[in-house]
Design an enzyme around this catalytic site. Structure first.
Site, short mmCIF file in Angstrom:
data_model
loop_
_atom_site.label_atom_id
_atom_site.label_comp_id
_atom_site.label_asym_id
_atom_site.label_seq_id
_atom_site.Cartn_x
_atom_site.Cartn_y
_atom_site.Cartn_z
N GLU A 115 -1.55 -10.29 11.59
CA GLU A 115 -0.46 -10.74 12.48
C GLU A 115 -1.00 -11.19 13.84
O GLU A 115 -0.27 -11.22 14.82
CB GLU A 115 0.60 -9.64 12.67
CG GLU A 115 1.35 -9.24 11.41
CD GLU A 115 2.28 -10.32 10.84
OE1 GLU A 115 2.35 -11.42 11.40
OE2 GLU A 115 2.92 -10.03 9.80
N HIS A 140 6.90 -0.96 10.64
CA HIS A 140 7.92 -1.10 9.59
C HIS A 140 8.89 0.09 9.59
O HIS A 140 8.80 0.95 8.70
CB HIS A 140 7.23 -1.19 8.21
CG HIS A 140 6.34 -2.38 8.01
ND1 HIS A 140 5.54 -2.55 6.90
CD2 HIS A 140 6.13 -3.48 8.79
CE1 HIS A 140 4.87 -3.69 7.00
NE2 HIS A 140 5.20 -4.27 8.14
N HIS A 210 11.54 -7.24 7.20
CA HIS A 210 10.10 -6.96 7.34
C HIS A 210 9.81 -5.81 8.30
O HIS A 210 9.20 -4.82 7.90
CB HIS A 210 9.38 -8.25 7.79
CG HIS A 210 7.91 -8.09 8.00
ND1 HIS A 210 7.04 -9.14 8.13
CD2 HIS A 210 7.13 -6.99 8.15
CE1 HIS A 210 5.81 -8.71 8.30
NE2 HIS A 210 5.84 -7.41 8.33
O1 2HA Z 1 -0.66 -5.51 8.89
O2 2HA Z 1 2.33 -5.25 8.62
O3 2HA Z 1 2.96 -7.79 8.73
C1 2HA Z 1 0.18 -5.56 7.80
C2 2HA Z 1 1.50 -6.02 8.23
C3 2HA Z 1 1.74 -7.47 8.18
ZN ZN Z 2 4.32 -6.07 8.81
#
Ligand code: 2HA
Ligand code: ZN
Length: 263
Positions: A115, A140, A210
């Site tokens: 990212e 996340h 996401h």
């Molecule tokens: O680094 O979370 O969005 C892994 C992730 C990609």
């Molecule tokens: Zn991610």
């Protein structure tokens, strides 16, 4: 970032926050990434134990001369927590005409997060606006992600309003609320552009289906924004799971809250 901080202090913060992201359950496998603008904190001759330095290829005029500490690609938050220098690298944006050979590829840990485009775009945006924020977290958090799958909720206005009504802390501390970036493929420049747009004056934005991206003067403040929004999302989902739509703060309660916090 506070005064008198060196790279060692930032690495300690990275370790602590990476541990929290793991413990919170927001960082399965190698999920998420952390970066901090450490310009001025890296000694000319980095000591042993300093993460490897990688020159960025792409010209980024607004970040010339900048050093960004960022998690290495594939690194697990639980590994970063126990050995931050071993699982982070420092991305250097060379000044025009002073390009040095990149060490990328020569060292497995010296490849920055997938990212990187989003992190660099956000740091570029923060620098361009002269903002105090130096830290960026992508992670996340499950409940916020769940809300971003819910039709009718997965848009900026509704999501922001639900979170503000679920928990007075949200409106009191984050009056600009949460931004919303429509789904874009992870790791792309499209996601990077959507992140900057969604953040604007905010601490945090949700990446649809996401995760989140959050900024702060330090990693603690970025973490707090995620934690607070995730709490509000959890209250909403707990009520729904218990079989009722939550009442939420009323319009009057929201108005009184704004007045009390001088907004
Ligand atoms: O680094 O979370 O969005 C892994 C992730 C990609
Ligand atoms: Zn991610």
């Amino acid at each position: 970032m506070r005064k008198h901080e060196g790279i060692e202090t930032v690495l300690e913060q990275v370790s602590r926050i990476a541990g929290l992201l793991w413990e919170k359950g927001w960082a399965e496998r190698n999920a998420g990434n952390i970066s901090v603008n450490v310009t001025g904190l890296v000694p000319k001759k980095p000591a042993r134990g300093c993460p490897p330095i990688v020159d960025v290829e792409k010209p980024l005029p607004l970040l010339e001369g900048t050093m960004i500490l960022i998690s290495a690609t594939g690194s697990r938050m639980r590994d970063i927590a126990r050995d931050p220098a071993g699982f982070m690298c420092i991305v250097r944006v060379p000044k025009a005409g002073s390009r040095k050979p990149s060490r990328a590829g020569s060292d497995a840990c010296a490849r920055p997060s997938s990212e990187l485009p989003a992190h660099l775009s956000v740091h570029q945006f923060l620098a361009a606006r002269g903002k105090a924020e130096k830290a960026v977290i992508h992670t996340h958090p499950g409940r916020l992600i769940a809300l971003s799958h819910m039709q009718g909720v997965n848009n900026k206005g509704t999501l922001d309003s639900i979170l503000k009504r679920m928990h007075p802390e949200v409106g009191a501390v984050y009056p600009d609320g949460i931004g919303f970036a429509p789904y874009r493929t992870p790791g792309t420049v499209e996601l990077a552009a959507a992140s900057v747009k969604a953040l604007e004056s905010r601490r945090i934005a949700l990446w649809e289906k996401h995760g989140v991206v959050a900024v702060g003067p330090g990693l603690d403040e970025a973490f707090d924004a995620i934690d607070t929004m995730e709490k509000a999302a959890g209250i909403y989902l707990d009520c729904m799971a218990a079989g009722y739509e939550p009442e939420g703060l009323t319009d009057g309660q929201i108005i009184a809250l704004r007045a009390a916090f001088g907004q």
